[in-house]
Design a protein around this motif. Structure first.
Motif, PDB file in Angstrom:
ATOM      1  N   ARG A 278      80.447  35.820   5.727  1.00 48.50           N
ATOM      2  CA  ARG A 278      79.010  35.845   5.382  1.00 48.50           C
ATOM      3  C   ARG A 278      78.491  37.260   5.163  1.00 48.50           C
ATOM      4  NH1 ARG A 278      75.556  32.405   9.455  1.00 48.50           N
ATOM      5  NH2 ARG A 278      76.794  33.489  11.034  1.00 48.50           N
ATOM      6  N   ASN A 279      79.389  38.248   5.133  1.00 38.25           N
ATOM      7  CA  ASN A 279      78.992  39.656   4.944  1.00 38.25           C
ATOM      8  C   ASN A 279      77.955  40.090   5.979  1.00 38.25           C
ATOM      9  OD1 ASN A 279      80.560  40.058   2.514  1.00 38.25           O
ATOM     10  ND2 ASN A 279      79.030  38.784   1.481  1.00 38.25           N
ATOM     11  N   LEU A 280      78.152  39.691   7.227  1.00 42.91           N
ATOM     12  CA  LEU A 280      77.179  39.978   8.280  1.00 42.91           C
ATOM     13  C   LEU A 280      77.739  40.949   9.306  1.00 42.91           C
ATOM     14  CD1 LEU A 280      75.329  36.692   9.315  1.00 42.91           C
ATOM     15  CD2 LEU A 280      74.377  38.685   8.157  1.00 42.91           C
TER      16      LEU A 280
ATOM     17  N   GLU B 201      89.885  54.100   2.854  1.00 42.16           N
ATOM     18  CA  GLU B 201      89.024  54.294   4.016  1.00 42.16           C
ATOM     19  C   GLU B 201      87.624  54.698   3.577  1.00 42.16           C
ATOM     20  OE1 GLU B 201      88.103  54.361   8.061  1.00 42.16           O
ATOM     21  OE2 GLU B 201      89.931  53.700   7.063  1.00 42.16           O
ATOM     22  N   MET B 202      86.618  53.917   3.982  1.00 43.08           N
ATOM     23  CA  MET B 202      85.218  54.226   3.676  1.00 43.08           C
ATOM     24  C   MET B 202      84.486  54.571   4.971  1.00 43.08           C
ATOM     25  SD  MET B 202      83.882  54.409   0.684  1.00 43.08           S
ATOM     26  CE  MET B 202      82.179  54.264   1.190  1.00 43.08           C
ATOM     27  N   SER B 203      83.517  55.487   4.863  1.00 44.38           N
ATOM     28  CA  SER B 203      82.768  55.894   6.056  1.00 44.38           C
ATOM     29  C   SER B 203      81.470  55.131   6.218  1.00 44.38           C
ATOM     30  CB  SER B 203      82.462  57.391   5.983  1.00 44.38           C
ATOM     31  OG  SER B 203      81.660  57.674   4.844  1.00 44.38           O
ATOM     32  N   GLY B 204      81.079  54.344   5.204  1.00 49.36           N
ATOM     33  CA  GLY B 204      79.810  53.648   5.318  1.00 49.36           C
ATOM     34  C   GLY B 204      79.661  52.540   4.300  1.00 49.36           C
ATOM     35  N   ILE B 205      78.528  51.833   4.408  1.00 53.23           N
ATOM     36  CA  ILE B 205      78.231  50.703   3.525  1.00 53.23           C
ATOM     37  C   ILE B 205      76.712  50.549   3.442  1.00 53.23           C
ATOM     38  CG2 ILE B 205      78.266  48.971   5.367  1.00 53.23           C
ATOM     39  CD1 ILE B 205      79.773  47.120   3.404  1.00 53.23           C
ATOM     40  N   ILE B 206      76.264  49.906   2.373  1.00 47.24           N
ATOM     41  CA  ILE B 206      74.832  49.653   2.183  1.00 47.24           C
ATOM     42  C   ILE B 206      74.550  48.209   2.580  1.00 47.24           C
ATOM     43  CG2 ILE B 206      72.900  49.829   0.564  1.00 47.24           C
ATOM     44  CD1 ILE B 206      74.754  51.446  -1.277  1.00 47.24           C
ATOM     45  N   GLY B 207      73.395  47.968   3.203  1.00 49.46           N
ATOM     46  CA  GLY B 207      73.061  46.611   3.624  1.00 49.46           C
ATOM     47  C   GLY B 207      71.575  46.354   3.626  1.00 49.46           C
ATOM     48  N   ARG B 208      71.221  45.163   4.078  1.00 54.19           N
ATOM     49  CA  ARG B 208      69.814  44.772   4.143  1.00 54.19           C
ATOM     50  C   ARG B 208      69.567  44.070   5.476  1.00 54.19           C
ATOM     51  NH1 ARG B 208      65.902  44.929   0.542  1.00 54.19           N
ATOM     52  NH2 ARG B 208      67.202  45.360  -1.274  1.00 54.19           N
ATOM     53  N   LYS B 209      68.484  44.440   6.134  1.00 49.56           N
ATOM     54  CA  LYS B 209      68.173  43.881   7.457  1.00 49.56           C
ATOM     55  C   LYS B 209      67.777  42.406   7.337  1.00 49.56           C
ATOM     56  CE  LYS B 209      65.213  44.848  11.466  1.00 49.56           C
ATOM     57  NZ  LYS B 209      64.248  45.810  12.034  1.00 49.56           N
ATOM     58  N   VAL B 210      68.399  41.561   8.148  1.00 45.81           N
ATOM     59  CA  VAL B 210      68.098  40.133   8.157  1.00 45.81           C
ATOM     60  C   VAL B 210      67.087  39.809   9.248  1.00 45.81           C
ATOM     61  CG1 VAL B 210      69.057  37.819   8.442  1.00 45.81           C
ATOM     62  CG2 VAL B 210      70.357  39.566   7.204  1.00 45.81           C
ATOM     63  N   GLY B 211      67.294  40.343  10.442  1.00 44.72           N
ATOM     64  CA  GLY B 211      66.390  40.067  11.560  1.00 44.72           C
ATOM     65  C   GLY B 211      67.113  40.272  12.878  1.00 44.72           C
ATOM     66  N   MET B 212      66.426  39.958  13.969  1.00 42.13           N
ATOM     67  CA  MET B 212      67.008  40.142  15.295  1.00 42.13           C
ATOM     68  C   MET B 212      67.243  38.808  15.976  1.00 42.13           C
ATOM     69  SD  MET B 212      65.442  43.575  17.037  1.00 42.13           S
ATOM     70  CE  MET B 212      66.792  43.556  18.214  1.00 42.13           C
TER      71      MET B 212
ATOM     72  N   GLY C 291      79.016  36.861  29.954  1.00 43.75           N
ATOM     73  CA  GLY C 291      77.754  36.155  30.159  1.00 43.75           C
ATOM     74  C   GLY C 291      76.512  37.003  29.991  1.00 43.75           C
ATOM     75  N   VAL C 292      76.662  38.311  29.705  1.00 44.81           N
ATOM     76  CA  VAL C 292      75.510  39.193  29.544  1.00 44.81           C
ATOM     77  C   VAL C 292      74.891  38.973  28.161  1.00 44.81           C
ATOM     78  CG1 VAL C 292      74.757  41.599  29.436  1.00 44.81           C
ATOM     79  CG2 VAL C 292      76.460  40.895  31.126  1.00 44.81           C
ATOM     80  N   ALA C 293      73.564  38.754  28.118  1.00 45.89           N
ATOM     81  CA  ALA C 293      72.860  38.579  26.850  1.00 45.89           C
ATOM     82  C   ALA C 293      72.594  39.948  26.216  1.00 45.89           C
ATOM     83  CB  ALA C 293      71.550  37.843  27.069  1.00 45.89           C
ATOM     84  N   VAL C 294      72.854  40.063  24.924  1.00 48.07           N
ATOM     85  CA  VAL C 294      72.675  41.318  24.196  1.00 48.07           C
ATOM     86  C   VAL C 294      71.767  41.079  22.998  1.00 48.07           C
ATOM     87  CG1 VAL C 294      73.832  43.184  22.956  1.00 48.07           C
ATOM     88  CG2 VAL C 294      74.979  42.086  24.874  1.00 48.07           C
ATOM     89  N   ALA C 295      70.714  41.902  22.874  1.00 45.14           N
ATOM     90  CA  ALA C 295      69.859  41.839  21.688  1.00 45.14           C
ATOM     91  C   ALA C 295      70.575  42.511  20.522  1.00 45.14           C
ATOM     92  CB  ALA C 295      68.526  42.530  21.959  1.00 45.14           C
ATOM     93  N   VAL C 296      70.655  41.817  19.392  1.00 43.58           N
ATOM     94  CA  VAL C 296      71.380  42.349  18.238  1.00 43.58           C
ATOM     95  C   VAL C 296      70.527  42.208  16.980  1.00 43.58           C
ATOM     96  CG1 VAL C 296      73.672  41.901  19.191  1.00 43.58           C
ATOM     97  CG2 VAL C 296      72.548  40.161  17.775  1.00 43.58           C
ATOM     98  N   THR C 297      70.795  43.089  16.021  1.00 47.78           N
ATOM     99  CA  THR C 297      70.199  42.996  14.692  1.00 47.78           C
ATOM    100  C   THR C 297      71.258  42.518  13.715  1.00 47.78           C
ATOM    101  OG1 THR C 297      68.696  44.836  15.173  1.00 47.78           O
ATOM    102  CG2 THR C 297      68.999  44.244  12.857  1.00 47.78           C
ATOM    103  N   ALA C 298      70.924  41.473  12.954  1.00 46.64           N
ATOM    104  CA  ALA C 298      71.828  40.975  11.918  1.00 46.64           C
ATOM    105  C   ALA C 298      71.560  41.732  10.626  1.00 46.64           C
ATOM    106  CB  ALA C 298      71.623  39.482  11.711  1.00 46.64           C
ATOM    107  N   VAL C 299      72.619  42.271  10.023  1.00 44.56           N
ATOM    108  CA  VAL C 299      72.511  43.042   8.781  1.00 44.56           C
ATOM    109  C   VAL C 299      73.462  42.445   7.754  1.00 44.56           C
ATOM    110  CG1 VAL C 299      72.806  45.298   7.704  1.00 44.56           C
ATOM    111  CG2 VAL C 299      71.930  45.143  10.044  1.00 44.56           C
TER     112      VAL C 299
END
Length: 207
Positions: A183-185, A3-14, A22-30
């Protein structure tokens, strides 16, 4: 898997996606992981329990870094995550986005966008000076920064113009909307700190 509590990543964009209703949601891809365990700290040996993860292949390593990462492929970025259980963890173990599921909540930390030298209107949201009665050059000025005889100086912490941004910032309790293991996303609802390609620390929280 441990069990891990976190991970390191890099911001891809929004971007945005549509939920099933049907509700649109703004998301950030990491792009999160894959990360590798580079050190395991225990209560008996180090005084606290933690797992150190490494992320992203390194082009060059100096001698101390090569010694620390001996037997593990070179990684550029290291970060410790506190955890209670470390007995089942070994150096070299792999950690990926499968530790998170849609519906989980995370804290995301990163360096905010650097804005350079900024005035008080932009940096602290001051209203500026009066726009009339002959005040032609006070529109974005801070106004008085001190009193008269007492205390006779500018107090520490006075909000003034200065360097803005490029500081560690954390966005709390963001919902994980989607996980793409192939894709590790991670798709995280809303905005996260930093510019595109910025390094992020994602930690799982209970809400």
């Amino acid at each position: 898997m441990f069990e891990m509590s976190g991970i390191i990543g890099r911001k891809v964009g929004m971007t945005r996606l549509f939920r099933e209703d049907g509700v649109a949601v703004a998301v950030t891809a990491v792009e999160a992981g894959p990360c590798f365990v580079t050190q395991v700290k225990s209560q008996a040996k180090d005084g606290y329990s933690a797992i150190q993860l490494g992320f992203e292949a390194a082009k060059r390593l100096n001698a101390p870094q090569r010694g620390h990462l001996q037997g593990i492929d070179g990684v550029r970025h290291l970060h410790e995550f506190r955890t209670e259980e470390v007995s089942s963890v070994k150096r070299g173990d792999k950690v990926d986005v499968s530790l998170l599921n849609p519906g989980d909540f995370v804290n995301v930390s990163g360096l905010s966008k650097g804005k350079g030298f900024a005035g008080v209107v932009k940096r602290h949201h001051f209203a500026g000076g009066p726009k009339t009665h002959g005040q032609s050059d006070r529109h974005r000025a801070p106004g008085s920064i001190g009193a008269t005889t007492f205390p006779g100086r500018v107090l520490k912490g006075m909000r003034m113009a200065g360097h803005m941004g490029n500081r560690k910032t954390t966005a709390h309790n963001l919902e994980v909307v989607g996980v793409d293991i192939s894709r590790n996303l991670l798709l995280i609802k809303g905005a996260v700190p930093g510019a595109r390609k910025g390094l992020l620390i994602i930690e799982k929280v209970g809400k």
